[in-house]
Design a protein around this motif. Structure first.
Motif, mmCIF file in Angstrom:
data_model
loop_
_atom_site.group_PDB
_atom_site.id
_atom_site.type_symbol
_atom_site.label_atom_id
_atom_site.label_comp_id
_atom_site.label_asym_id
_atom_site.label_seq_id
_atom_site.Cartn_x
_atom_site.Cartn_y
_atom_site.Cartn_z
ATOM 1 N N GLU A 144 51.056 -2.841 -29.570
ATOM 2 C CA GLU A 144 51.569 -3.948 -28.768
ATOM 3 C C GLU A 144 50.515 -4.403 -27.772
ATOM 4 O O GLU A 144 49.738 -3.600 -27.259
ATOM 5 C CB GLU A 144 52.832 -3.515 -28.016
ATOM 6 C CG GLU A 144 53.533 -4.649 -27.289
ATOM 7 C CD GLU A 144 54.833 -4.209 -26.634
ATOM 8 O OE1 GLU A 144 55.877 -4.257 -27.321
ATOM 9 O OE2 GLU A 144 54.783 -3.781 -25.457
ATOM 10 N N SER A 146 50.097 -7.433 -24.384
ATOM 11 C CA SER A 146 50.894 -8.254 -23.473
ATOM 12 C C SER A 146 50.287 -9.639 -23.348
ATOM 13 O O SER A 146 49.071 -9.807 -23.405
ATOM 14 C CB SER A 146 50.970 -7.589 -22.097
ATOM 15 O OG SER A 146 49.671 -7.428 -21.553
ATOM 16 N N THR A 147 51.135 -10.647 -23.203
ATOM 17 C CA THR A 147 50.724 -12.009 -22.883
ATOM 18 C C THR A 147 51.635 -12.510 -21.772
ATOM 19 O O THR A 147 52.681 -11.907 -21.497
ATOM 20 C CB THR A 147 50.818 -12.962 -24.092
ATOM 21 O OG1 THR A 147 52.204 -13.245 -24.363
ATOM 22 C CG2 THR A 147 50.171 -12.357 -25.331
ATOM 23 N N GLU A 148 51.266 -13.615 -21.147
ATOM 24 C CA GLU A 148 52.081 -14.159 -20.064
ATOM 25 C C GLU A 148 53.468 -14.568 -20.540
ATOM 26 O O GLU A 148 54.416 -14.600 -19.753
ATOM 27 C CB GLU A 148 51.375 -15.353 -19.421
ATOM 28 C CG GLU A 148 50.151 -14.971 -18.596
ATOM 29 C CD GLU A 148 49.602 -16.144 -17.811
ATOM 30 O OE1 GLU A 148 50.230 -17.232 -17.865
ATOM 31 O OE2 GLU A 148 48.566 -15.983 -17.145
ATOM 32 N N GLU A 149 53.599 -14.888 -21.828
ATOM 33 C CA GLU A 149 54.894 -15.315 -22.360
ATOM 34 C C GLU A 149 55.646 -14.176 -23.037
ATOM 35 O O GLU A 149 56.621 -14.410 -23.751
ATOM 36 C CB GLU A 149 54.696 -16.480 -23.328
ATOM 37 C CG GLU A 149 54.122 -17.720 -22.665
ATOM 38 C CD GLU A 149 53.955 -18.879 -23.633
ATOM 39 O OE1 GLU A 149 54.964 -19.294 -24.240
ATOM 40 O OE2 GLU A 149 52.828 -19.374 -23.783
ATOM 41 N N GLY A 150 55.185 -12.946 -22.804
ATOM 42 C CA GLY A 150 55.894 -11.803 -23.353
ATOM 43 C C GLY A 150 55.027 -10.967 -24.273
ATOM 44 O O GLY A 150 53.930 -11.382 -24.669
ATOM 45 N N PRO A 151 55.499 -9.772 -24.636
ATOM 46 C CA PRO A 151 54.718 -8.884 -25.493
ATOM 47 C C PRO A 151 54.636 -9.403 -26.924
ATOM 48 O O PRO A 151 55.519 -10.115 -27.394
ATOM 49 C CB PRO A 151 55.495 -7.564 -25.436
ATOM 50 C CG PRO A 151 56.902 -7.969 -25.119
ATOM 51 C CD PRO A 151 56.798 -9.186 -24.242
ATOM 52 N N ASP A 193 55.841 -12.530 -33.440
ATOM 53 C CA ASP A 193 56.450 -12.592 -32.110
ATOM 54 C C ASP A 193 55.996 -13.796 -31.302
ATOM 55 O O ASP A 193 56.456 -13.996 -30.174
ATOM 56 C CB ASP A 193 56.114 -11.326 -31.317
ATOM 57 C CG ASP A 193 56.732 -10.074 -31.921
ATOM 58 O OD1 ASP A 193 57.713 -10.205 -32.675
ATOM 59 O OD2 ASP A 193 56.237 -8.962 -31.629
ATOM 60 N N ARG A 195 55.637 -17.545 -30.066
ATOM 61 C CA ARG A 195 56.602 -18.645 -30.056
ATOM 62 C C ARG A 195 56.029 -19.981 -29.590
ATOM 63 O O ARG A 195 56.713 -21.001 -29.673
ATOM 64 C CB ARG A 195 57.795 -18.269 -29.158
ATOM 65 C CG ARG A 195 58.620 -17.094 -29.676
ATOM 66 C CD ARG A 195 59.306 -17.450 -30.995
ATOM 67 N NE ARG A 195 60.136 -16.370 -31.512
ATOM 68 C CZ ARG A 195 59.728 -15.483 -32.409
ATOM 69 N NH1 ARG A 195 58.492 -15.549 -32.888
ATOM 70 N NH2 ARG A 195 60.546 -14.538 -32.840
ATOM 71 N N GLN A 199 50.718 -19.218 -26.457
ATOM 72 C CA GLN A 199 50.848 -17.768 -26.619
ATOM 73 C C GLN A 199 49.979 -17.272 -27.773
ATOM 74 O O GLN A 199 49.419 -16.173 -27.709
ATOM 75 C CB GLN A 199 52.311 -17.372 -26.859
ATOM 76 C CG GLN A 199 52.515 -15.852 -26.803
ATOM 77 C CD GLN A 199 53.959 -15.440 -27.025
ATOM 78 O OE1 GLN A 199 54.751 -16.195 -27.611
ATOM 79 N NE2 GLN A 199 54.320 -14.253 -26.577
#
Length: 622
Positions: A144, A146-151, A193, A195, A199
């Motif tokens: 996994e 991480s990004t600012e818009e979620g993992p 994942d 979206r 991202q």
């Protein structure tokens, strides 16, 4: 560019990052991983490749379509090319260095290694591998980032061999270079994942930073490639291959989302019109007296014109679905796969020398009315038949919406058709390479580049900007080696970043400078053998004559330092030559005379010493 509410659109995307590793040897042989110029090739040989069946007796659709294009593949071999690369000898064991670097990457991605890794063969008959397949092995899974818009989950990490480098198209097929074939390559696949386009870019940037943190990945154009899998609600999964730059990823995602939206709208309109695709026909007679250069050329060389009526398609074949790409472009992509230069269609005719009368005659010949469109191909007889059939098949899928397929990314952020999506039938075990047991516990986790930036500031007192340039730069490993042997960190950092940048702007061919050149030059300056002011001249000499060592360049260009007495003598001469100015301006003359002194000494003296002696001489006379 159209932007959408991507949540409402149902955008789903995933990445496949392909990164070459900077190892001493290739993945399945001991050959070097350095690229060569095609002119250096010592010999060449040719192959014809054909798909094979999987263990279940199936043939992959993508491989089957590729094999239908009859092409000869020519390979350039070098003095370093071995029998493994030529597929005349079984592969050797998996390279240990490549395995270790791959496990470091797995740690950074928080992945779990598999218990035992087995090498597989992946069928590839586009000529990019002499064997007709690519060797690949799964090493780790379930990570996994991480990004600012979620993992974003990481599905798997594969270690595989790089393909041969495509050099050029030939009259009979394609020419490849074997220098790149077999370079270790990691493929990192994310889960679906993602979206939004942003991202996708953020995830790619994060993975790229983690890869570079190992210090053992190759840098430069072509060493990292991103593939993006994209779909929208009611659309289809499309694999976009070969995104070369991180800057292009968000545009690629936006444009593919737009393409799928437009194709779905076209599908709805075709349904409303009760559209259909007719039978392929020979319409050569319609163009017997044509003045169209393309068609005339095909007919004069014994070719023919084929056509397919597209009932209910009028005005839709010319609909833009991506910037400067239309539905007709999609048809043309498929036709080109069979050797045609493209298609003409009635949404764009009359044009290209085709007259209004010929368009009317064409419609009559195939039974097309005002609400219908017609697509034609003019080429060699066999090519014309196969190409128009391919265009007709693509028109059939337009009635269904978005086809699942593999597409190639273009530099402008658009894409073009390559082949069908590959399936499970392309994979089967490699029996010539024994399995390996990955041991991630034996591998030390690398320091992240973000952590290096902080450490360089604290430990070496580098400014934040310079620290970041070095950590993220191509010479990070060399910098760490130099400071590890006691070289002044500021000298090393400024040389590897600021000095090289300045020389590049002055059109000095810094790409010729090897790590050995840079190491030698920095050591000489650090030891006082060459003054700081001589660094640019020394690196310029090495860049322009790369067969010299740093020591040889110093001697050839007379760049060695001078003692204090020689410096004082040069300073005195400059001051005496400008005696009137000194008498009138005093220390005000310092700046101009300093430049004159440094010029007279040709960078062979330390600037601080020159400054000190010049001040003394001016003060004596002021």
């Amino acid at each position: 560019m159209t932007d959408y509410d991507y949540e409402e659109l149902g955008l789903v995307a995933g990445l496949e990052i392909h990164q070459q590793l900077d190892t001493e040897a290739k993945l399945f042989c001991g050959c070097p991983t350095e690229l060569r110029e095609p002119e250096e090739a010592e010999r060449r040989f040719t192959r014809y490749l054909h798909p094979t069946k999987s263990e279940l007796g199936e043939i992959d659709d993508a491989a089957l379509e590729e094999s239908q294009v009859d092409r000869e593949f020519e390979y350039l071999a070098y003095d370093t090319t071995c029998l493994v690369e030529e597929d005349d000898e079984p592969p050797h064991r998996l390279d240990e260095e490549a395995l270790e670097v791959s496990l470091e990457i797995a740690q950074l991605l928080d992945m779990t290694p598999i218990d035992q890794a087995h090498v597989m063969r992946k069928i590839v008959v586009d000529g990019s591998n002499t064997s007709g397949f690519q060797r690949t092995t799964k090493l780790a899974a379930d990570g996994e980032i991480s990004t600012e818009e979620g993992p974003v989950g990481i599905e798997d990490l594969m270690l595989e061999e790089e393909s041969a480098q495509r050099v050029e198209e030939t009259d009979d097929g394609v020419r490849f270079s074997l220098d790149r074939l077999g370079i270790p390559l990691v493929e990192i696949g994310t889960k679906p994942d993602i979206r939004t386009p942003q991202q996708a870019r953020d995830a790619a940037e994060r993975i790229g930073m983690l890869l570079r943190s190992t210090g053992q990945v190759k840098r430069g154009l072509g060493t990292i490639r991103q593939d993006v899998n994209i779909s929208i609600a009611e659309g289809a999964r499309v694999e976009l291959k070969g995104v070369q730059s991180l800057d292009d990823i968000d545009d690629i995602v936006r444009n593919e989302a737009q393409r799928q939206v437009e194709l779905l709208e076209i599908k709805d309109e075709l349904e409303a019109r009760d559209a259909s695709v007719g039978d392929v026909q020979d319409v050569t007679d319609v163009f017997a007296d044509t003045d169209s250069g393309v068609i005339r050329g095909a007919l004069d060389s014994g070719g023919k014109v084929t056509a397919v009526p597209l009932y209910g398609f009028d005005g839709l074949v010319g609909t833009e679905i991506q910037p400067d790409r239309r539905l007709g472009t999609e048809f043309s992509d498929h036709a080109k796969r069979h050797g045609a230069g493209g298609i003409f269609h009635t949404d764009e005719l009359p044009a290209y020398g085709v007259t209004e009368e010929e368009v009317a005659a064409l419609r009559d010949a195939v039974g097309a009315g005002d609400e219908d469109a017609v697509a034609i191909v003019a080429a060699d007889a066999e090519v014309a038949e196969n190409a128009i059939e391919a265009a007709a098949e693509r028109a059939e899928t337009a009635l269904e919406g978005v086809p699942e397929e593999t597409r190639g990314a273009n530099e402008d952020g658009t894409s073009e058709y390559l082949r069908p999506l590959p399936g499970a039938a392309r994979m089967y075990p490699e029996t010539d390479v024994p399995p390996v047991d990955p041991d991630i516990e034996a591998v030390e986790e690398p320091e992240l580049l973000t952590e290096k930036v902080e450490r360089y500031q604290e430990e070496y007192d580098l400014g934040a900007g310079l620290a970041e340039q070095v950590a993220y730069g191509r010479r990070m490993v060399l910098f760490e080696d130099l400071v590890g042997q006691g070289i002044d960190a500021t000298l090393a950092a400024q040389t590897l970043e600021s000095t090289l940048t300045a020389l590049r702007r002055d059109d000095v061919p810094v790409e010729n400078l090897t790590d050995a050149h840079l190491r030698g030059a920095i050591v000489l300056v650090d030891d006082g053998e060459v003054p700081n002011e001589g660094m640019e001249d020394l690196l310029t000499a090495l860049a322009e004559t790369p067969d010299l060592t740093a020591e040889e360049a110093v001697e050839a260009e007379d760049l060695g330092g001078v003692d204090e007495s020689e410096v004082r003598e040069a300073v005195v001469e400059v001051v005496e030559r400008n005696d009137d100015q000194v008498a009138e301006e005093g220390m005000g003359a310092f700046s101009g005379l300093m430049g004159e002194c440094m010029g007279a000494l040709r960078g062979k003296a330390d600037g601080d010493l020159v400054s000190e002696l010049l001040r003394e001489e001016i003060q004596k006379r002021a």
